[in-house]
Design an enzyme around this catalytic site. Structure first.
Site, mmCIF file in Angstrom:
data_model
loop_
_atom_site.group_PDB
_atom_site.id
_atom_site.type_symbol
_atom_site.label_atom_id
_atom_site.label_comp_id
_atom_site.label_asym_id
_atom_site.label_seq_id
_atom_site.Cartn_x
_atom_site.Cartn_y
_atom_site.Cartn_z
ATOM 1 N N HIS A 37 0.862 -1.190 0.000
ATOM 2 C CA HIS A 37 0.000 0.000 0.000
ATOM 3 C C HIS A 37 0.892 1.231 0.000
ATOM 4 C CE1 HIS A 37 -4.176 -1.586 1.353
ATOM 5 N NE2 HIS A 37 -3.552 -2.450 0.587
ATOM 6 N N PRO A 60 -4.759 0.626 18.607
ATOM 7 C CA PRO A 60 -4.545 0.056 17.270
ATOM 8 C C PRO A 60 -4.479 1.072 16.132
ATOM 9 C CG PRO A 60 -6.786 -0.364 18.015
ATOM 10 C CD PRO A 60 -6.070 0.245 19.167
ATOM 11 N N TYR A 66 -8.985 5.847 7.149
ATOM 12 C CA TYR A 66 -9.116 6.226 8.569
ATOM 13 C C TYR A 66 -10.081 7.403 8.611
ATOM 14 C CZ TYR A 66 -4.987 3.435 9.823
ATOM 15 O OH TYR A 66 -4.094 2.409 10.047
ATOM 16 N N TYR A 83 4.133 6.222 10.039
ATOM 17 C CA TYR A 83 3.226 5.138 9.646
ATOM 18 C C TYR A 83 3.987 3.978 9.006
ATOM 19 C CZ TYR A 83 -1.120 2.861 8.401
ATOM 20 O OH TYR A 83 -2.157 1.951 8.326
ATOM 21 N N LYS A 100 0.491 -0.442 15.089
ATOM 22 C CA LYS A 100 1.878 -0.586 15.540
ATOM 23 C C LYS A 100 2.122 -1.770 16.483
ATOM 24 C CE LYS A 100 3.724 2.761 13.295
ATOM 25 N NZ LYS A 100 4.201 2.273 11.992
#
Ligand code: PHB
Length: 375
Positions: free
Chosen positions: A58, A278, A186, A370, A282
């Site tokens: 991704h 979450p 998100y 990220y 991580k």
């Protein structure tokens, strides 16, 4: 399992004690976003073939708020993608590799206790099939999760714990439906956070922020889909393919760190030492980072006869852990609705999202965290 496999590759023996059965472990659904450094560790361990073949790279993610969204481009910002591949599949690959190499894995262990961690001759006792057993070792790696006994073995006058409990949970479902979008979404909304994730082309993972007093049985599939659709932009809500859930569960959100991560010859790894909420996925990635530092410490000991890596383990591991804690806390705080949020608090959240949307440096900082900070 990853540590054990890496130790094996470097000629160091280990025994893995597991409290549950293999079927239980392989039946659990966990997050599914791997940092590139994690993928590299799997390759070093010789277990990345399926991950390379079946994992999905991704290159970015969508951040949605109200009816709008924008994309953070990981590849453009950092040169690195993340890989979507379920943690359960990682575990499956590691079991297969350890079993093929004749690794010593003992399941269904009970009453595990660590002795002499502060001496040069630590040992572990446990019961399996009603038989008490003892293993003498050079070192003990406490990879036994938040509720395990390893952390509790470190005396209270040495241990310091830092904790933040969030006043909500995540209700997650897995459904055999195509993902609503090819990248993760998100979403922040007035009704609370939502996340659209996936495992493959026909397996989707969705989450919504829920009350801690909710239980999965309170939520019918229909109620879940309705609520999810209300929290994501209309263009996605309209094209969302719904179906029966194949798994439904609620997870509480917690930030937690214990210091130090080493006591004598006992090393804490992963959830035994730290928990992240979450948001940002991580959990597994921070456990792998500990494995990286511990592997190098143990190699330094066995290959060079040096205690340096061992002595530095806690400090090295924690330096990276605290940064992942900060990122997970920030990302959680940015996107969730909190009880007692004032109008001012809401404006601050909104300004932060607007800043992230419009500022390249902010997107770069988000993307670097990220995809995973370097070890
Ligand atoms: C998941 O796919 O389960 C997942 C993905 C991203 C997260 C958390 C969970 O931040």
């Amino acid at each position: 399992m990853l540590l054990s496999q890496l130790l094996h590759v470097h000629g160091i023996d280990s025994v893995v004690l597991e409290r549950k059965t293999k079927d239980y472990v392989l039946g659990r659904i966990r997050a599914g976003v791997l940092e590139q450094v994690f993928v590299d560790l799997m390759a070093q361990a010789g277990v990345a073939d399926r991950l390379h073949a079946e994992g999905f790279e991704h290159n970015g993610t969508l951040i949605a708020y109200e009816d709008d969204s924008f994309r953070v481009d990981f590849r453009a910002q950092t040169g690195t993608p993340v890989v979507v591949y379920g943690q359960t599949e990682v575990t499956r690959d590691l079991y297969a590799a350890r079993e093929a190499a004749g690794g010593n894995l003992i399941f269904n262990t009970e009453d595990v206790a660590i002795h002499g961690a502060e001496t040069d001759a630590p040992y572990v006792t446990f019961t399996v099939d009603g038989q008490e057993q003892r293993i003498d070792a050079d070192f003990v790696a406490g990879c036994d999760g938040f509720h395990g006994i390893s952390r509790q073995t470190i005396p209270l006058n040495i241990r310091r714990e830092y904790e933040k409990i969030y006043p909500f949970g995540w209700l997650g479902i897995l459904s055999e439906t195509p993902p609503v979008h090819h990248e993760l979404i998100y979403a922040s909304s007035a009704r609370g956070f939502a996340l659209c994730s996936m495992r493959n082309e026909n397996l989707s993972r969705y989450y919504i922020q829920c009350s801690l007093s909710d239980s999965p049985e309170d939520w019918t599939d229909a109620a879940f889909w309705t609520e999810l659709k209300r929290r994501i932009p209309a263009q996605f809500a309209d094209s969302l393919v719904t179906g029966p859930s194949v798994e439904k569960s609620i997870a509480p959100l917690r930030s937690f760190v214990t210091e130090p991560m080493r006591w004598g010859r006992l090393f804490l790894c992963g959830d035994a030492a730290h928990i992240v909420p979450p948001t940002g996925a991580k959990g597994l990635n921070t456990a792998a980072s500990d494995v990286h530092y511990l592997l190098n410490a143990l190699r330094d000991y066995y290959e060079n006869g040096s205690d340096q890596g061992i002595d530095a383990y806690s400090q090295n591991a924690l330096a990276r852990i605290w940064k992942a804690e900060r990122f997970s806390w920030w990302f959680t705080s940015l996107l969730h609705r909190f009880p007692y949020q004032s109008e001012f608090d809401l404006k601050m959240q909104r300004a932060e999202i607007d800043f992230l949307r419009s500022n390249d440096a902010a997107q770069k900082a988000m993307a670097e965290n990220y995809v995973g900070l370097p070890y």
